[in-house]
Design a protein around this motif. Structure first.
Motif, PDB file in Angstrom:
ATOM      1  N   GLU A  35       0.834  -1.206   0.000  1.00 42.68           N
ATOM      2  CA  GLU A  35       0.000   0.000   0.000  1.00 42.68           C
ATOM      3  C   GLU A  35       0.866   1.253   0.000  1.00 42.68           C
ATOM      4  N   GLU A  36       1.935   1.163   0.774  1.00 47.35           N
ATOM      5  CA  GLU A  36       2.859   2.296   0.870  1.00 47.35           C
ATOM      6  C   GLU A  36       3.596   2.508  -0.464  1.00 47.35           C
ATOM      7  N   LEU A  37       4.071   1.401  -1.046  1.00 55.16           N
ATOM      8  CA  LEU A  37       4.826   1.504  -2.298  1.00 55.16           C
ATOM      9  C   LEU A  37       3.952   2.006  -3.464  1.00 55.16           C
ATOM     10  N   ILE A  38       2.666   1.668  -3.416  1.00 53.16           N
ATOM     11  CA  ILE A  38       1.760   2.138  -4.473  1.00 53.16           C
ATOM     12  C   ILE A  38       1.758   3.671  -4.497  1.00 53.16           C
ATOM     13  N   LEU A  39       1.857   4.244  -3.288  1.00 49.66           N
ATOM     14  CA  LEU A  39       1.822   5.710  -3.197  1.00 49.66           C
ATOM     15  C   LEU A  39       3.163   6.354  -3.521  1.00 49.66           C
ATOM     16  N   THR A  40       4.240   5.618  -3.278  1.00 48.53           N
ATOM     17  CA  THR A  40       5.550   6.258  -3.420  1.00 48.53           C
ATOM     18  C   THR A  40       6.320   5.829  -4.663  1.00 48.53           C
ATOM     19  N   LYS A  41       6.020   4.644  -5.185  1.00 51.13           N
ATOM     20  CA  LYS A  41       6.791   4.133  -6.316  1.00 51.13           C
ATOM     21  C   LYS A  41       5.881   3.870  -7.514  1.00 51.13           C
ATOM     22  N   PRO A  42       5.939   4.759  -8.512  1.00 56.54           N
ATOM     23  CA  PRO A  42       5.025   4.612  -9.664  1.00 56.54           C
ATOM     24  C   PRO A  42       5.142   3.255 -10.346  1.00 56.54           C
ATOM     25  N   GLU A  43       6.367   2.669 -10.354  1.00 54.31           N
ATOM     26  CA  GLU A  43       6.497   1.394 -11.074  1.00 54.31           C
ATOM     27  C   GLU A  43       5.740   0.280 -10.343  1.00 54.31           C
ATOM     28  N   VAL A  44       5.707   0.366  -9.009  1.00 52.01           N
ATOM     29  CA  VAL A  44       4.936  -0.631  -8.260  1.00 52.01           C
ATOM     30  C   VAL A  44       3.440  -0.397  -8.497  1.00 52.01           C
ATOM     31  N   ALA A  45       3.050   0.877  -8.465  1.00 52.46           N
ATOM     32  CA  ALA A  45       1.639   1.215  -8.698  1.00 52.46           C
ATOM     33  C   ALA A  45       1.187   0.667 -10.052  1.00 52.46           C
ATOM     34  N   GLU A  46       2.044   0.805 -11.055  1.00 56.16           N
ATOM     35  CA  GLU A  46       1.698   0.352 -12.396  1.00 56.16           C
ATOM     36  C   GLU A  46       1.588  -1.183 -12.450  1.00 56.16           C
ATOM     37  N   ASP A  47       2.560  -1.870 -11.788  1.00 58.50           N
ATOM     38  CA  ASP A  47       2.501  -3.339 -11.726  1.00 58.50           C
ATOM     39  C   ASP A  47       1.190  -3.800 -11.095  1.00 58.50           C
ATOM     40  N   VAL A  48       0.832  -3.144  -9.987  1.00 59.20           N
ATOM     41  CA  VAL A  48      -0.373  -3.536  -9.264  1.00 59.20           C
ATOM     42  C   VAL A  48      -1.618  -3.282 -10.123  1.00 59.20           C
ATOM     43  N   ARG A  49      -1.585  -2.151 -10.813  1.00 57.99           N
ATOM     44  CA  ARG A  49      -2.738  -1.823 -11.655  1.00 57.99           C
ATOM     45  C   ARG A  49      -2.908  -2.881 -12.756  1.00 57.99           C
ATOM     46  N   LEU A  50      -1.806  -3.194 -13.406  1.00 58.32           N
ATOM     47  CA  LEU A  50      -1.846  -4.184 -14.487  1.00 58.32           C
ATOM     48  C   LEU A  50      -2.323  -5.546 -13.990  1.00 58.32           C
ATOM     49  N   LEU A  51      -1.718  -5.948 -12.871  1.00 56.83           N
ATOM     50  CA  LEU A  51      -2.073  -7.255 -12.322  1.00 56.83           C
ATOM     51  C   LEU A  51      -3.545  -7.299 -11.918  1.00 56.83           C
ATOM     52  N   ARG A  52      -4.017  -6.198 -11.345  1.00 59.55           N
ATOM     53  CA  ARG A  52      -5.417  -6.169 -10.931  1.00 59.55           C
ATOM     54  C   ARG A  52      -6.325  -6.360 -12.149  1.00 59.55           C
ATOM     55  N   CYS A  53      -5.993  -5.655 -13.244  1.00 59.86           N
ATOM     56  CA  CYS A  53      -6.785  -5.798 -14.464  1.00 59.86           C
ATOM     57  C   CYS A  53      -6.789  -7.255 -14.908  1.00 59.86           C
ATOM     58  N   MET A  54      -5.615  -7.867 -14.889  1.00 55.93           N
ATOM     59  CA  MET A  54      -5.518  -9.241 -15.363  1.00 55.93           C
ATOM     60  C   MET A  54      -6.308 -10.193 -14.466  1.00 55.93           C
ATOM     61  N   LEU A  55      -6.155 -10.005 -13.162  1.00 54.80           N
ATOM     62  CA  LEU A  55      -6.808 -10.911 -12.229  1.00 54.80           C
ATOM     63  C   LEU A  55      -8.319 -10.757 -12.276  1.00 54.80           C
ATOM     64  N   GLU A  56      -8.753  -9.519 -12.441  1.00 53.92           N
ATOM     65  CA  GLU A  56     -10.207  -9.304 -12.409  1.00 53.92           C
ATOM     66  C   GLU A  56     -10.873  -9.639 -13.725  1.00 53.92           C
ATOM     67  N   ARG A  57     -10.092  -9.696 -14.779  1.00 59.01           N
ATOM     68  CA  ARG A  57     -10.674  -9.996 -16.085  1.00 59.01           C
ATOM     69  C   ARG A  57     -11.049 -11.472 -16.173  1.00 59.01           C
ATOM     70  N   ASP A  58     -10.210 -12.322 -15.596  1.00 60.73           N
ATOM     71  CA  ASP A  58     -10.448 -13.769 -15.777  1.00 60.73           C
ATOM     72  C   ASP A  58     -11.637 -14.262 -14.978  1.00 60.73           C
TER      73      ASP A  58
END
Ligand code: ADP
Ligand code: MG
Length: 461
Positions: free
Chosen positions: A438-461
């Protein structure tokens, strides 16, 4: 026809064109006169037969320019008193040009078009236009094809066949095409009808021994749109009738647009010859919308409803309702209607969850911790066994934390249970992982982007 005559006519036509271009302006000339070509003089050379490439151009020229063309030609060749415009038929299905003189067109003038449409066509929903259709990766081919057909003034591909699962926008695109054509060229006869209604009308015509009128009606349209053609699968006589209507229209260079839930070759219970005809033109499929497209569609729908729904609620709906656009739109409508009913109750995520309890349950996917581990490992290119291992190297530990974060967020698994599934770790390790991400999502854009992508993938299936 004498060769000398045809050379003469060609010369006269070239000269007439120069004059008509000056008279009518470049745009009108290019749209309406340029596509015409002179065919021959009639027997006593008092009339000229001109060929138009489509019924649509012929009708428009007959209605608007025939007198000007006649007088220009008469000025060049004094023998000319009369003009006849015929349609050429480039199709292999029927070799005879359809010869109808301009006088016949009088009977079909635009005021009869609306009457005609009411009789034959189903009602069109005014909201289903190109403007309100949101384009994304999953529907861009179907959209482009639909626009192309709508904007073209001659047949581009025949038929246009649009297919995809329920609630993905096929009917929306069909209505949009119909609206566009009706607005741009109001004199064209556009018939939009569901295959079910087509069958119903056919059966009725047979019962009342009125099939001749039925055939004539359908074969006189300029654009025929049949929605959900899968409905006539297994209905032999309706298919037979449709087959003939189809051939007649294609043979006369009229546009046909079809929708179905499957591709032509997958339509079980459809005759082989019909399947092959349906695949003749352009076949465009619509796939389920991804998260981004679902969210954009919701934004458009909320605007249309003229309500302010917060971004979080729209995002929540786009995440949770993945089955199809119709259901997602229905959910938004329900939430908005409840809010109005409750005297303007604020639309929050809690309120949305309450109103849509049943729907959300039906849509909740059985995403497991194991699914998450597999997807996350895949994403970071590590082995699944690394996720369970005691290794603390950051290139392994970080993905493991991300997987724990999602296990907590997207499943109902308890913290100790999650810990167990990650190589027998303690629940405090899981809490720590969730906080860290949660902390890294706010401070590290690359982590935020990974999480966003993964969320899309996980929720799509
Ligand atoms: P289908 O005919 O494929 O079953 P519809 O065309 O009836 O689906 O679409 C269902 C609903 O979803 C309609 O209200 C339609 O407006 C909406 N819809 C689907 N796709 C889109 C899109 N790309 N943009 C806007 N609305 C859409
Ligand atoms: Mg539909």
């Amino acid at each position: 026809m004498l060769t000398g005559d045809s050379v003469l006519l060609a010369d006269h036509w070239t000269e007439a064109c120069k004059e008509l271009r000056k008279k009518l302006g470049n745009a009108a000339f290019k749209s309406w006169i340029k596509p015409l070509s002179p065919s021959h003089y009639n027997d006593d050379s008092s009339g000229v037969i001109i060929i138009a490439p489509s019924r649509f151009i012929k009708d428009w020229v007959c209605n608007n320019y025939v007198e000007q063309i006649r007088s220009v030609l008469a000025g060049i060749d004094s023998r000319v008193e009369d003009l006849e415009i015929v349609i050429s038929d480039g199709s292999s299905l029927s070799s005879l040009p359809e010869v109808t003189s301009c006088e016949n067109f009088e009977a079909n003038k635009p005021n009869s078009v609306s009457e005609f449409t009411e009789n034959l066509s189903s009602k069109l929903d005014e909201h289903l236009t190109f403007d309100s259709f949101v384009v994304g990766k999953s529907n861009e081919l179907a959209y482009a094809a639909a626009r192309r057909v709508a904007e073209a003034d001659s047949v581009v591909f025949n038929p246009l066949f649009i297919y995809g699962g329920v609630g993905l926008g096929k009917t929306h695109l069909m209505h949009a095409i119909a609206w566009y054509i009706k607005k741009a060229t109001p004199w064209r006869k556009v018939a939009y009808i569901s295959a079910e209604k087509f069958m119903y009308r056919f059966v009725k015509a047979v019962r009342f021994r009125d099939t001749v009128a039925f055939k004539e009606q359908f074969r006189s349209v300029d654009v025929l749109m049949v929605d959900d053609i899968q409905f006539i699968c297994g209905k032999e006589s309706t298919q037979e009738e449709f087959f003939h209507t189809f051939n007649s229209l294609v043979g006369n260079n009229r546009q046909i647009i079809i929708s179905a839930d499957k591709s032509p070759s997958d339509l079980e219970g459809m005759e082989e010859r019909m399947k092959s005809r349906l695949g003749w033109g352009l076949v465009a499929d619509i796939h389920p919308a991804n998260y981004e497209l679902r969210l954009s569609i919701l934004q458009v729908k909320a605007q249309l409803l003229k309500v302010n729904v917060s971004k979080e609620v729209l995002e929540f709906l786009a995440h949770k309702i993945t089955s199809n656009i119709r259901e997602m739109e229905g959910a938004l409508n329900r939430v908005v209607a409840s809010s109005t009913l409750m005297g303007g109750e604020e639309i929050t995520i809690e309120m949305t969850q309450r109103v849509l309890k049943d729907l959300l349950r039906a849509n909740s996917k059985k995403l497991t911790v194991e699914d998450i581990q597999r997807k996350v490992a895949d994403h970071y290119s590590i082995r699944l066994s690394d996720i369970h291992s005691p290794r603390r190297n950051i290139s392994i530990a970080r993905p493991r934390q991300v997987a724990m974060y999602f296990a907590k967020q997207l499943t109902v698994t308890s913290l100790p249970e999650i810990g167990r599934k990650f190589g027998g770790r303690d629940h405090t390790t899981v809490i720590h992982a969730v906080k860290k991400i949660e902390e890294l999502i706010l401070t590290k854009p690359e982590v935020a982007e990974d999480v966003r992508l993964l969320r899309c993938m996980l929720e799509r299936d």
